[in-house]
Scaffold this motif. Structure first.
Motif, PDB file in Angstrom:
ATOM      1  N   CYS A 145       0.868  -1.198   0.030  1.00  0.00           N
ATOM      2  CA  CYS A 145      -0.135   0.028   0.086  1.00  0.00           C
ATOM      3  C   CYS A 145       0.890   1.310  -0.072  1.00  0.00           C
ATOM      4  O   CYS A 145       0.698   2.175  -0.834  1.00  0.00           O
ATOM      5  N   ILE A 184       0.507   4.093   5.405  1.00  0.00           N
ATOM      6  CA  ILE A 184      -1.083   3.722   5.500  1.00  0.00           C
ATOM      7  C   ILE A 184      -1.444   3.116   6.901  1.00  0.00           C
ATOM      8  O   ILE A 184      -2.339   3.129   7.378  1.00  0.00           O
ATOM      9  N   PRO A 185      -0.440   1.701   6.794  1.00  0.00           N
ATOM     10  CA  PRO A 185      -0.905   0.988   7.998  1.00  0.00           C
ATOM     11  C   PRO A 185      -1.116   1.844   9.603  1.00  0.00           C
ATOM     12  O   PRO A 185      -1.871   1.635  10.222  1.00  0.00           O
ATOM     13  N   CYS A 234      -3.111  -4.472  -2.232  1.00  0.00           N
ATOM     14  CA  CYS A 234      -3.106  -4.815  -0.684  1.00  0.00           C
ATOM     15  C   CYS A 234      -3.023  -6.195  -0.370  1.00  0.00           C
ATOM     16  O   CYS A 234      -3.733  -7.009  -1.079  1.00  0.00           O
ATOM     17  N   ARG A 235      -2.316  -6.499   0.616  1.00  0.00           N
ATOM     18  CA  ARG A 235      -2.134  -8.046   0.814  1.00  0.00           C
ATOM     19  C   ARG A 235      -3.486  -8.516   1.317  1.00  0.00           C
ATOM     20  O   ARG A 235      -3.565  -9.804   1.259  1.00  0.00           O
ATOM     21  N   ARG A 236      -4.245  -7.837   1.820  1.00  0.00           N
ATOM     22  CA  ARG A 236      -5.523  -8.242   2.429  1.00  0.00           C
ATOM     23  C   ARG A 236      -6.480  -9.241   1.410  1.00  0.00           C
ATOM     24  O   ARG A 236      -7.111 -10.166   1.732  1.00  0.00           O
ATOM     25  N   ILE A 267      -8.900   1.711   1.891  1.00  0.00           N
ATOM     26  CA  ILE A 267      -8.038   2.794   2.418  1.00  0.00           C
ATOM     27  C   ILE A 267      -8.466   4.243   2.347  1.00  0.00           C
ATOM     28  O   ILE A 267      -8.475   4.945   3.309  1.00  0.00           O
ATOM     29  N   CYS A 325      -6.931  -4.637   8.312  1.00  0.00           N
ATOM     30  CA  CYS A 325      -5.792  -4.179   7.816  1.00  0.00           C
ATOM     31  C   CYS A 325      -4.657  -5.336   8.448  1.00  0.00           C
ATOM     32  O   CYS A 325      -4.725  -5.684   9.739  1.00  0.00           O
ATOM     33  N   ARG A 370      -1.486  -5.050   8.905  1.00  0.00           N
ATOM     34  CA  ARG A 370      -0.451  -4.355   9.478  1.00  0.00           C
ATOM     35  C   ARG A 370       1.144  -5.071   8.771  1.00  0.00           C
ATOM     36  O   ARG A 370       1.599  -5.468   9.742  1.00  0.00           O
ATOM     37  N   CYS A 371       1.116  -5.126   7.387  1.00  0.00           N
ATOM     38  CA  CYS A 371       2.208  -5.541   6.808  1.00  0.00           C
ATOM     39  C   CYS A 371       3.487  -4.856   7.264  1.00  0.00           C
ATOM     40  O   CYS A 371       4.573  -5.108   6.938  1.00  0.00           O
TER      41      CYS A 371
HETATM   42  S1  SF4 Z   1      -3.362  -5.214   4.626  1.00  0.00           S
HETATM   43 FE1  SF4 Z   1      -2.886  -3.220   5.620  1.00  0.00          FE
HETATM   44  S2  SF4 Z   1      -0.763  -2.895   5.601  1.00  0.00           S
HETATM   45 FE2  SF4 Z   1      -1.198  -4.556   4.266  1.00  0.00          FE
HETATM   46  S3  SF4 Z   1      -1.107  -3.767   2.150  1.00  0.00           S
HETATM   47 FE3  SF4 Z   1      -3.432  -3.820   3.001  1.00  0.00          FE
HETATM   48  S4  SF4 Z   1      -3.512  -1.750   3.863  1.00  0.00           S
HETATM   49 FE4  SF4 Z   1      -1.408  -1.998   3.835  1.00  0.00          FE
END
Ligand code: SF4
Ligand SMILES: Cc1cc2nc3c(=O)[nH]c(=O)nc-3n(C[C@H](O)[C@H](O)[C@H](O)COP(=O)(O)OP(=O)(O)OC[C@H]3O[C@@H](n4cnc5c(N)ncnc54)[C@H](O)[C@@H]3O)c2cc1C
Ligand code: SF4
Length: 607
Positions: free
Chosen positions: A133, A143-144, A184-186, A195, A588, A590-591
């Motif tokens: 992100c 962002i996180p 986004c890894r989610r 976001i 999120c 929190r990557c």
């Molecule tokens: S899960 Fe959160 S930290 Fe990870 S890429 Fe998505 S917004 Fe960013």
């Protein structure tokens, strides 16, 4: 009886997972690793009938993996090249052909990576997974951290965190195209975090001008001129002033904001909300604003002489012309002309009129929706390609359609019909059919169908914007695109103290990209002036909770009902509720703490 296809639904589930995994590929991956994985996936699809694909693809994948692991030599590379060419030229169907073609194209696109892997047995410098992100937000907002602050109910801290990299949290909360969400890894679990929506929730809880900006560093005694008060110019002014320089902003309009005020309609970005960001920017102090100051070549020469450094960010404010008969008729207007007038509070009256809008981008959508709000009886968007080729965001197209705007796809303007008094009465189009790709997009070609007559009292041209670079011709803008040419530091060619950025340098882009340019310009101007100021920032993001991996739907931002909003100028979007915002923040991953972000140097320190 034939048995059911083995594992149909289960495979579909797995493929869905696979797709989401690919969508969440983090920026910074070694392209050769992606290519090797792609080839392995291609090899699983072979039907096994033709030898080049059945036997060739696994061999090609093995070689690709060897290159990726930095274990290949020149002979392996030559073998790869021969094998890929043979597969491409002899495979029976697209499965083999396309896999090999991708490798052949990769030899060129990733030539540097191949060379480093084979000659030096090392992956290219600087390759490494980054926080998706934050990396993809052009201004690299943390962002996180801001999501965590919102989740903890500290909205002021969220705004301070955003403002460290982007002084327009409100404007971006309303209109940012949110590239940060793309990877986004989610989405490995369900779907990307909203976001932008979380940012909107934060600025809806506390106005940005109620959150104090950081203290200015001591006065440097240096003078910086900013020409053009759009997002790029104001961002440069904000950071340059924070660094202690005295800033003067020259703006030809009476109000600040650039295309955020004179382009984007108020139903998408309410003016009183934009003003919150602008007040916060100016509250830094040491920023003198001169509105109604159109800079010409003579005043530009004086500014360059009088100021220690100059940032030119004049945007792209001229509408492109359509080369068809009748374009000079009364009732034919450029999109930017119309929207600029609206920005100045001059609302057109299209009551009872039929309006045709030419174009397929976001500006066309804004024009069409503005025409509807100005009372038009009927609004048609005329686009020469298909709906799916439109550059406008899907959500903008959907919103326009929901409000009752008609889209006429595959129609190219042929001429504008004009009555005896010189007023336009119709747009005549030549129907198109979609043809082979040109420059990576399917191109339309004239279809053997009769012309179409679209009755129109008003024709709005939204086919692109030009840069009014004439007053600054001394900077020798590109003669074709009119864009200013700069070096890596955004410095104008041949000038030490003139920096250029935003739409006038990149071509029409987005608010956040031009904010990013303004921030980089401020940093580079600071260095040019002989400093290396570091702006203090000591907020710490709340500790992450345990990763929440329960698949949960994404909370989208609701819009007011289309029938209600289509005839007023009030904000279309509603906000998230507290409950929704908390759930969304809780998704999120929190990557920054888990995964690549937690590794040494995993978080790249951006400008
Ligand atoms: S899960 Fe959160 S930290 Fe990870 S890429 Fe998505 S917004 Fe960013
Ligand atoms: C209709 C429309 C809708 C858009 N929607 C979106 C969206 O939803 N999301 C998004 O991210 N982006 C959107 N954009 C794009 C975005 O607004 C621009 O990319 C961005 O505003 C460009 O910023 P800038 O600072 O480079 O230039 P601008 O915002 O254009 O600002 C340049 C400023 O320079 C001033 N100026 C020009 N010439 C002179 C001169 N000679 N002397 C003094 N002042 C001068 C202008 O008056 C203006 O205030 C949209 C653009 C338009 C036109
Ligand atoms: S400014 Fe735009 S790209 Fe950056 S974090 Fe916000 S929504 Fe994402």
């Amino acid at each position: 009886m034939r048995p059911a296809a083995p594992g149909g639904a289960d495979i579909a589930n797995l493929l869905d997972r696979f797709e989401r995994r690919i969508a969440a590929t983090p920026p910074g991956m070694c392209p050769l690793a992606v290519q090797a994985a792609y080839l392995e996936a291609c090899a699983t699809q072979t039907c096994g009938k033709c030898v080049p694909c059945r036997d060739g693809l696994p061999q090609l994948a093995t070689l690709a993996r060897k290159v990726m692991m930095c274990e290949a030599d020149d002979d392996d590379f030559e073998m790869m090249r021969m094998l890929a060419t043979a597969i491409r030229d002899t495979a029976d169907c697209a499965i083999g052909y396309d896999a090999a073609q991708a490798v052949i194209e990769g030899f060129k696109t990733f030539s540097e990576e191949y060379e480093r892997h084979i000659a030096d047995h090392a992956c290219i410098d600087g390759i490494g997974q980054t926080l998706p992100c934050e990396t993809l937000c052009p201004a690299h907002v943390d962002i996180p951290a801001y999501i965590a602050h919102v989740g903890a109910g500290d909205y002021a801290a969220a705004i301070e965190t955003i403002r460290k990299d982007n002084p327009f949290p409100t404007a971006c909360a309303f209109v940012c195209e949110h590239p940060c969400e793309q990877r986004c890894r989610r989405q490995i679990i369900d779907s990307p975090i909203n976001i932008r929506g979380i940012k909107k929730f934060a600025v809806d809880q506390i106005a940005t001008d109620k959150v104090p900006v950081p203290e200015r560093l001591p006065d440097s005694g240096k003078k910086v001129a900013v020409i053009g008060a759009g997002p790029s110019g104001l961002t440069c002014a904000y950071y340059a002033a924070l660094m202690g320089h005295k800033v003067t902003v020259f703006e030809m309009h009476d109000k600040l904001g650039g295309m955020m005020r004179y382009g984007i309609p108020s139903y998408r970005l309410p003016r009183e909300r934009l003003d919150e960001d602008i007040r916060a920017v100016l509250s830094v102090g040491n920023i003198e604003v001169r509105t109604g100051a159109r800079i010409d070549s003579a005043s530009f020469a004086m500014i360059v002489e009088d100021y220690d450094a100059v940032y030119l960010s004049i945007g792209a404010h001229l509408g492109k012309k359509l080369g068809v008969d009748g374009v000079e008729a009364e009732g034919v207007l450029s999109a930017v002309e119309l929207l600029a007038a609206v920005g100045d509070g001059e609302y057109p009256d299209f009551s009872g009129k039929k309006v045709a809008v030419v174009g397929g981008g976001n500006v066309a959508m804004d024009c069409a929706r503005t025409a509807l709000r100005a009372g038009a009886d009927e609004v048609n968007i005329v686009y020469r390609r298909r709906k799916l080729d439109m550059p406008a965001l899907d959500e903008e197209i959907e919103s326009a359609m929901a409000e009752g705007i008609q889209l006429l796809e595959l129609q190219a303007p042929a001429r504008i019909e004009v009555d005896g008094d010189g007023r336009c009465v119709a747009l005549v189009t030549q129907p198109q059919m979609i043809g082979p790709e040109k420059h990576g997009r399917p191109a339309p070609v004239p279809a053997s169908k009769p012309e179409k007559r679209i009755p129109a009292d008003v024709v709005l041209l939204a086919i692109g914007q030009d840069i009014d670079s004439n007053p600054f011709s001394v900077l020798e803008p590109d003669p074709r695109s009119k864009r200013f040419v700069v070096n890596d530091e955004l410095r104008a060619m041949g000038f030490d103290n003139v920096f250029v950025g935003g739409d006038c340098q990149m071509g029409p882009s987005t608010v956040i990209k031009t904010i990013a340019a303004g921030k980089v310009a401020a940093r580079n101007i600071d260095e040019y002036l002989g400093y290396h100021h570091k702006l203090p920032f000591d907020l710490i993001a709340p500790e992450p909770a345990q990763n929440n991996k329960v698949p949960t739907g994404r909370v989208n931002i609701a819009e007011r009902p289309a029938r209600e909003r289509a005839r007023d100028w009030l904000a279309v979007e509603e906000g998230m509720s507290l409950e929704e915002a908390i759930q969304e923040c809780g998704r999120c991953l929190r990557c920054d703490h888990f995964g690549c972000g937690s590794l040494d140097e995993g978080r790249v320190q951006y400008v």
